[in-house]
Design a protein around this motif. Structure first.
Motif, PDB file in Angstrom:
ATOM      1  N   TYR A 177      -5.349  10.149   5.917  1.00 16.91           N
ATOM      2  CA  TYR A 177      -4.119  10.738   5.378  1.00 16.91           C
ATOM      3  C   TYR A 177      -4.381  11.580   4.123  1.00 16.91           C
ATOM      4  CZ  TYR A 177      -1.985   7.412   8.550  1.00 16.91           C
ATOM      5  OH  TYR A 177      -1.633   6.714   9.683  1.00 16.91           O
ATOM      6  N   ASP A 194      -7.317   1.640  10.052  1.00 14.57           N
ATOM      7  CA  ASP A 194      -6.550   2.406   9.068  1.00 14.57           C
ATOM      8  C   ASP A 194      -6.138   1.460   7.950  1.00 14.57           C
ATOM      9  OD1 ASP A 194      -5.750   5.289  10.194  1.00 14.57           O
ATOM     10  OD2 ASP A 194      -5.684   3.896  11.880  1.00 14.57           O
ATOM     11  N   THR A 195      -5.736   2.034   6.814  1.00 20.52           N
ATOM     12  CA  THR A 195      -5.381   1.177   5.686  1.00 20.52           C
ATOM     13  C   THR A 195      -4.270   1.790   4.855  1.00 20.52           C
ATOM     14  OG1 THR A 195      -6.249   0.101   3.689  1.00 20.52           O
ATOM     15  CG2 THR A 195      -7.197   2.226   4.257  1.00 20.52           C
ATOM     16  N   PHE A 196      -3.450   0.922   4.276  1.00 20.09           N
ATOM     17  CA  PHE A 196      -2.450   1.368   3.309  1.00 20.09           C
ATOM     18  C   PHE A 196      -3.044   1.482   1.906  1.00 20.09           C
ATOM     19  CE2 PHE A 196       0.380  -0.545   6.568  1.00 20.09           C
ATOM     20  CZ  PHE A 196       1.190   0.562   6.806  1.00 20.09           C
ATOM     21  N   SER A 197      -4.281   1.026   1.716  1.00 13.59           N
ATOM     22  CA  SER A 197      -4.881   1.028   0.386  1.00 13.59           C
ATOM     23  C   SER A 197      -5.010   2.440  -0.174  1.00 13.59           C
ATOM     24  CB  SER A 197      -6.255   0.359   0.422  1.00 13.59           C
ATOM     25  OG  SER A 197      -6.132  -1.011   0.710  1.00 13.59           O
ATOM     26  N   LEU A 246      -3.506   5.103   1.305  1.00 11.72           N
ATOM     27  CA  LEU A 246      -2.265   5.813   1.605  1.00 11.72           C
ATOM     28  C   LEU A 246      -1.155   5.471   0.619  1.00 11.72           C
ATOM     29  CD1 LEU A 246      -0.396   7.464   3.462  1.00 11.72           C
ATOM     30  CD2 LEU A 246      -0.245   5.472   4.957  1.00 11.72           C
ATOM     31  N   LEU A 247      -1.045   4.204   0.229  1.00 18.79           N
ATOM     32  CA  LEU A 247       0.036   3.764  -0.659  1.00 18.79           C
ATOM     33  C   LEU A 247      -0.500   3.110  -1.931  1.00 18.79           C
ATOM     34  CD1 LEU A 247       2.606   2.361   1.934  1.00 18.79           C
ATOM     35  CD2 LEU A 247       2.574   4.594   0.840  1.00 18.79           C
ATOM     36  N   GLY A 271      -3.822  -3.362   6.178  1.00 19.73           N
ATOM     37  CA  GLY A 271      -4.206  -2.240   7.013  1.00 19.73           C
ATOM     38  C   GLY A 271      -3.879  -2.559   8.450  1.00 19.73           C
ATOM     39  N   SER A 302       3.481  -8.624   0.884  1.00 21.50           N
ATOM     40  CA  SER A 302       3.084  -7.222   1.051  1.00 21.50           C
ATOM     41  C   SER A 302       3.636  -6.654   2.347  1.00 21.50           C
ATOM     42  CB  SER A 302       1.561  -7.095   1.036  1.00 21.50           C
ATOM     43  OG  SER A 302       1.022  -7.382  -0.227  1.00 21.50           O
ATOM     44  N   LEU A 343       6.197  -3.480   2.566  1.00 23.15           N
ATOM     45  CA  LEU A 343       5.801  -2.310   3.345  1.00 23.15           C
ATOM     46  C   LEU A 343       6.828  -1.996   4.430  1.00 23.15           C
ATOM     47  CD1 LEU A 343       1.956  -2.853   3.738  1.00 23.15           C
ATOM     48  CD2 LEU A 343       3.058  -0.837   2.763  1.00 23.15           C
ATOM     49  N   LEU A 361       8.594   1.664   4.630  1.00 19.37           N
ATOM     50  CA  LEU A 361       8.342   2.518   5.786  1.00 19.37           C
ATOM     51  C   LEU A 361       9.562   2.685   6.668  1.00 19.37           C
ATOM     52  CD1 LEU A 361       4.813   1.086   6.601  1.00 19.37           C
ATOM     53  CD2 LEU A 361       5.318   3.306   5.565  1.00 19.37           C
ATOM     54  N   LEU A 377       7.826   8.369   4.209  1.00 24.69           N
ATOM     55  CA  LEU A 377       6.369   8.449   4.305  1.00 24.69           C
ATOM     56  C   LEU A 377       5.899   9.900   4.351  1.00 24.69           C
ATOM     57  CD1 LEU A 377       3.676   6.978   4.574  1.00 24.69           C
ATOM     58  CD2 LEU A 377       3.941   7.115   7.068  1.00 24.69           C
TER      59      LEU A 377
END
Length: 365
Positions: free
Chosen positions: A151, A186-189, A191-192, A199, A226, A230, A234, A240
């Motif tokens: 991303y 994939d990960t939110f680390s 991205l967010l 992730g 978490s 999230l 989202l 997003l």
């Protein structure tokens, strides 16, 4: 605050729809999505599931330091594959697979960070995905596609173009996986926020089921709080997409600032290429390279942080260009010993990994 399965329904539903929208994985391969306790946990657990001691794992010549350590911890034999300015080199991958098979040591796994590659900052060229996938199919390889920076495609190499936001991000190995050999992380680390430690894994059902079985007795899929937060974020329409656009623009701005500083202060002293994605820039020194100890002392004295390239090296610090592949006399890959993460730097440090990651204070709000 109970276990993740009590909180994850909304997030799993969102992830399923998101993966279908971005990647459209071929229906026949039977992929499904699992929640992970961050991408690093996903790498560690997949290594435990997929790799037995002595198995041969192919990996980019310079790669994510923690992933190198994880695969070595489960006893994998790591074979480095060259990366050039367009990412992993398909011809070198084919050569390695054929050579290893001829030597009686066929590899069973390719681990790759295709977008914003860590540490080199490259983005795998779109026309290379199919060539690499075809080689994996021909040689019976699984592909672990660790796309933590997917991303963060800011396109600082083409700043006159708009940022891609969500639907201009390009292909993935998952999007062409007709044979059920791709396991995508994939990960939110990135991205967010890293603190979420959440992730997702998208994989053929047999591997997704194995992952969930191991998660049940280990990571428990991450923090339920978490997951709930999230899900709320989202679930807001358009949130997003707006966030990703702002993130990409900010990363482009910071990358361009670093490139400007390098052009002003390092012209003639080093070589580099503008990254298209991620948060790293790979620098090759054109002057006599300092020792690791000298480099660390200089960074401490001047308040600068950079990662010595040898720390990201699979085969050790070599004297040849990382875009070149030197087979041994029998045609098999010839990794050189030493130099990996935690093993010190026995030779001068000719490469550095620089970062233009967003400051925490800058990302508030």
């Amino acid at each position: 605050q109970r276990y993740a399965p009590f909180a994850w329904d909304a997030l799993r539903e969102w992830l399923d729809a998101h993966v279908r929208s971005l990647h459209s994985p071929p229906a026949g391969a039977g992929h499904r999505t699992c929640i992970t306790a961050g991408s690093m946990s996903g790498v560690e657990m997949l290594a435990s599931i997929l790799v037995d001691r002595g198995d041969v794992v192919l990996i980019e010549e310079r790669s994510f330091m923690a992933a190198i350590d994880v695969f070595r911890s489960v006893g994998a034999v790591l074979i480095p594959i060259p990366v050039d300015s367009a990412g992993l080199v398909p011809e070198a991958l084919e050569l390695a697979c054929a050579s290893l098979r001829a030597a009686g040591r066929p590899p069973n796994l390719l681990y790759t960070v295709p977008v914003g590659q860590n540490p080199t900052g490259t983005r795998l060229a779109p026309d290379r995905y199919q060539a690499i996938y075809a080689t994996a199919v021909a040689h019976g390889l699984l592909i672990v596609e660790d796309d933590a920076y997917f991303y963060l495609q800011h396109r600082a190499d083409a700043p006159q173009q708009p940022v891609p936001v969500l639907h201009g991000l390009g292909p993935s190995f998952l999007s062409i996986d007709t044979r059920g050999i791709v396991l995508r992380l994939d990960t939110f680390s990135k991205l967010l926020a890293p603190g979420f430690r959440i992730g997702w894994l998208t994989a053929p059902r047999r591997y997704a089921d194995a992952y969930d079985g191991l998660a049940y007795v280990s990571s428990q899929w991450g923090c339920s709080l978490s997951i709930a937060v999230l899900s709320s974020l989202l679930g807001s329409p358009g949130w997003l997409e707006a966030h990703v656009a702002a993130l990409q623009r900010t990363m482009r701005s910071r990358c361009l600032a670093l490139l400007c500083a390098l052009d002003k202060h390092m012209r003639g002293l080093a070589r580099w290429s503008p990254p298209a994605a991620g948060m790293f820039l790979w620098l090759r020194l054109a002057v006599p390279a300092p020792s690791r100890e000298t480099l660390v002392e200089a960074m401490d004295a001047h308040g600068v942080v950079a990662v010595p390239g040898a720390d990201c090296s699979v085969a050790g610090l070599t004297q040849h260009d990382p875009a070149l592949f030197h087979p041994s006399g029998d045609g098999a890959p010839n990794p050189q010993p030493g130099g990996a993460a935690g093993n010190g730097c026995p030779q001068p440090c000719a490469y550095l990994r620089l970062s233009y990651v967003i400051d925490e204070a800058e990302s508030d709000g």
